[in-house]
Scaffold this active site. Structure first.
Site, PDB file in Angstrom:
ATOM      1  N   GLU A 191       0.882  -1.167   0.000  1.00 47.83           N
ATOM      2  CA  GLU A 191       0.000   0.000   0.000  1.00 47.83           C
ATOM      3  C   GLU A 191       0.917   1.213   0.000  1.00 47.83           C
ATOM      4  OE1 GLU A 191      -1.172   3.121   0.653  1.00 47.83           O
ATOM      5  OE2 GLU A 191      -1.757   2.689   2.720  1.00 47.83           O
ATOM      6  N   GLU A 200       4.235   8.096  -4.076  1.00 50.44           N
ATOM      7  CA  GLU A 200       5.059   7.432  -3.065  1.00 50.44           C
ATOM      8  C   GLU A 200       6.055   6.449  -3.663  1.00 50.44           C
ATOM      9  OE1 GLU A 200       3.421   5.753   0.411  1.00 50.44           O
ATOM     10  OE2 GLU A 200       2.083   7.423   0.785  1.00 50.44           O
TER      11      GLU A 200
END
Length: 747
Positions: A191, A200
């Protein structure tokens, strides 16, 4: 301190300049004695009073503190772990995929280890067996952020999972098969997503894992992510980026963005995470939702992708922005989904092959929002049933858009003026403030009074009348103040500190000098980190006028009182201030009001059992509220109150304490009894600073909840209070300011 999207990026596998690296941390080994060594990690932290970055030591062997530590309390982990739909979707997908079978599972960006524990449980890894056992499943977890690794190990021990999961304090691209792990994994769970999806380091992480850590036909949770968008018209969104055309409506004669230099002061061309539900009533939808990109996690992703989207306009209007979101398909059969769509999207996904009963709404949360991409200039005019052609491009870290009609205009603008060296990227809120006519008039009114006061004070003393020019110091990053004082006082010599903008700010001022009728001989930019100034720094002149908004570049996401950096600058200059110096602002007033914030409180509430795993041990470290001991205090965190879901004021506004900026930096204490005026549930308090700009107190710049362009501090209560006429009538707020750290404690 940064928050949410930014700190989550710092705390996990991140991307900087297109390459993943560890977040602002350096690991060193120092010798404790001849027989042992102590591993130490240094965390980069910003001092709110000086604006300087400082290295804070984090010792690996030190236990996680029982009190809320700022480096963790200001991350978005707590909010993410309180996202029940997210947790449940991951659990269902992991259970479905692994279902008591033996796999080698790799968890990238493990956080508290929730997904790793789900994987171990789903495979039925027996108690007491090593994670490296060949007779059962195996879970490898990697997490680069040391404080989070410490916390994860506590969670694993509490859930009897510490011997079932092998934890590495590394980025995934630092793992080596044959050194760290015995063999490649055949299942990937992760995740590492932000609101934009890619920020990210999703793509670089998947690429490296595909090449080095996973078997050829690996399986993954999640399975796929699809990004969607919608064309919208919104005056508020337009004001957040188009300073040139907003400035055309003001009459003060100051041009922060002169004609032909439209991009000299701008927002960065990127997607901005934003709670778009808060703008629901101010947004006109100009298209149906449309699909943009699809990313399959089960194969190696490309670093670059382009697609051309043809969109039918559903109404006449002006496209000010593209609102985008993503939908996560967690299983390969397409039965388990999670969406970050705004709430006005009821069931748009049936047209894309998803079940019409698919739930698109979710609870308010702050870790994943929608994203906004601003259309250039005044926006793109569209007509009902007309075709809009949009190019979408993704790199390995971001997604961008370009409308065909606007791309041609961009080329023309670029030929008129190249701003490569002197342009400044500001936050959308700062651009909106600079273009706000009321704000500009208020600031100019205060400046006029300051200049008038300066002229009168100079006239009182014959010796002062002989001065070539009064000396004005702009002690913050406000380019507006620097230009405005040069505009109002042609004889002033101006020293602009620009502590955040630095050389970029100096180049900008030089580029717009002619359009604003001043000479750079009048303005001097001095970047210094001195703790004290002398007359040598000001050419043997004393400062007659010291001003700020205050605004410090890079501190927009911080707490309101971090702009008391101006007080620190004023103290630094104390020895060279003239006896009758005019200081603006002359006072800061800490204000507060009681708030009902059910959505925000829910997202920050203490954790108990998350999908069958005990997380109570992380609450104090992550700064949770609710269900803790009476001595536990949640930290003050910065939020745009108006974007915090359901909100309601329950009291009038109260003054907690005042900061006398006419005197050097000092400790302050204050308290106020807040009386509730509305019946409801109080979840906490909004805190902000009102800046008193003039000595008479007639001009006040508020940064409170009614002002959209500033973040407020939010202090959540340990437990919500039910307030009403026959119930709790009031409560007391205590606050103290520490001049050594610049931190404000509130209880």
């Amino acid at each position: 301190m940064l928050r949410c999207e930014q700190l989550q990026t710092l705390a996990r596998n991140i991307v900087v300049s297109g390459r993943r690296r560890q977040s602002s941390k350096v690991r060193l080994t120092t010798t404790r004695s001849s027989s042992s060594s102590l591993m130490m990690m240094f965390q980069l932290k910003v001092n709110p009073l000086t604006g300087n970055s400082e290295w804070v030591v984090i010792e690996e062997e030190q236990q996680v503190d029982a009190k809320p530590t700022p480096m963790l309390a200001t991350t978005s982990y707590l909010d993410m772990l309180n996202d029940t739909p997210r947790n449940r979707a991951y659990r269902n997908a992991i259970d479905k995929l692994l279902s008591q079978q033996s796999h080698h599972v790799l968890d990238i960006g493990s956080g508290t280890g929730l997904l790793s524990m789900m994987a171990a449980r789903a495979m039925g890894i027996a108690d007491g067996l090593s994670a490296c056992s060949k007779s059962t499943g195996m879970v490898t977890a990697c997490e680069s952020y040391l404080p989070m690794v410490k916390l994860m190990k506590k969670v694993l021990r509490a859930n009897n999972m510490d011997r079932k999961i092998r934890v590495f304090n590394k980025r995934s691209d630092e793992l080596t098969v044959g050194v760290d792990i015995a063999s490649r994994a055949n299942v990937l769970v992760s995740e590492i997503l932000d609101s934009e999806l890619l920020g990210e380091g999703l793509i670089p992480s998947l690429q490296h894992a595909y090449d080095n850590l996973l078997v050829h036909n690996y399986q993954t949770v999640p399975y796929r992510a699809t990004t969607y968008g919608q064309l919208v018209e919104s005056t508020h969104l337009w004001k957040l980026h188009d300073l040139f055309n907003n400035e055309a409506n003001v009459v003060d004669g100051i041009h922060l963005v002169p004609k032909g230099k439209e991009s000299i002061l701008q927002v960065k061309p990127q997607q901005f995470a934003m709670h778009c539900d808060a703008l629901g009533e101010e947004i006109r939808l100009l298209s149906e939702p449309f699909k943009i990109f699809e990313f399959d996690f089960w194969k190696r992703p490309a670093s670059h992708g382009e697609t051309q989207v043809h969109i039918k306009a559903t109404d006449d209007g002006t496209v000010h922005a593209v609102v985008s979101w993503w939908v996560l398909q967690l299983d390969d059969e397409g039965e388990i989904f999670y969406s970050t769509a705004p709430k006005w999207i009821n069931s748009p996904l049936s047209m894309n092959g998803l079940p019409s009963s698919y739930p698109c709404t979710r609870d308010w949360c702050d870790h994943w929002k929608q994203c906004v991409w601003f259309s250039k200039g005044k926006g793109l005019p569209v007509y009902k049933d007309g075709d809009v052609c949009m190019d979408a491009i993704h790199t390995d870290i971001s997604i961008s858009y370009e409308f065909k009609a606007q791309s041609q205009r961009l080329k023309v603008d670029h030929l008129e003026f190249s701003t490569q060296d002197s342009h400044i990227d500001l936050s959308p809120e700062r651009i909106a403030i600079y273009g706000d006519s009321h704000w500009r008039l208020t600031i100019l009114k205060a400046l006029n009074l300051a200049v008038l006061s300066l002229s009168l004070s100079l006239g009182k003393d014959i010796r002062l009348q002989k001065k070539d020019s009064p000396l004005c110091v702009v002690a913050d990053d406000s380019v507006f103040l620097t230009i405005a004082i040069a505009h109002l006082s042609k004889t002033s010599h101006i020293i602009s500190l620009l502590p955040g903008l630095r050389e970029k700010g100096s180049q900008y001022l030089e580029a717009v000098a002619d359009e604003n009728g001043y000479s750079m001989n009048q303005i001097e930019v001095i970047n210094t980190r001195k703790q004290q100034w002398t007359m040598d720094d000001t050419h043997q002149k004393k400062v007659d006028l010291l001003i700020a908004e205050p605004f410090y570049f890079g501190a927009e996401g911080m707490l309101p009182w971090h702009n008391l950096q101006f007080w620190s600058k004023r103290t630094m200059l104390d020895s060279i201030l003239s006896e009758d110096v005019c200081i603006m602002p002359c006072k800061g007033i800490l204000k507060a009001c009681a708030m009902s914030l059910p959505d925000l409180w829910r997202s920050r509430r203490s954790l108990d059992n998350i999908e069958g795993f005990d997380h109570t041990m992380v609450n104090s470290t992550l700064g949770a509220c609710g269900g803790l001991t009476s001595s536990s205090e949640s930290p003050c965190l910065p939020f745009f109150i108006w974007q915090c879901g359901e909100i309601e004021k329950l009291s009038d506004t109260y003054t907690i304490m005042e900061f006398d900026l006419l005197k050097p930096l000092s400790s302050c204490h204050g308290k106020a009894e807040v009386k509730f005026t509305e019946i409801g549930v109080c979840h906490g308090f909004a805190l902000w600073i009102d800046w008193v700009m003039d000595s008479s107190g007639s001009i006040v710049m508020s940064t409170g909840p009614d002002e959209r362009y500033w973040k407020q501090g939010v202090k959540l209560l340990a437990e919500p209070l039910v307030v009403g006429k026959e119930n709790i009538l009031s409560t007391v707020i205590n606050a103290s300011f520490d001049p050594l750290t610049g931190e404000l404690s509130v209880s």
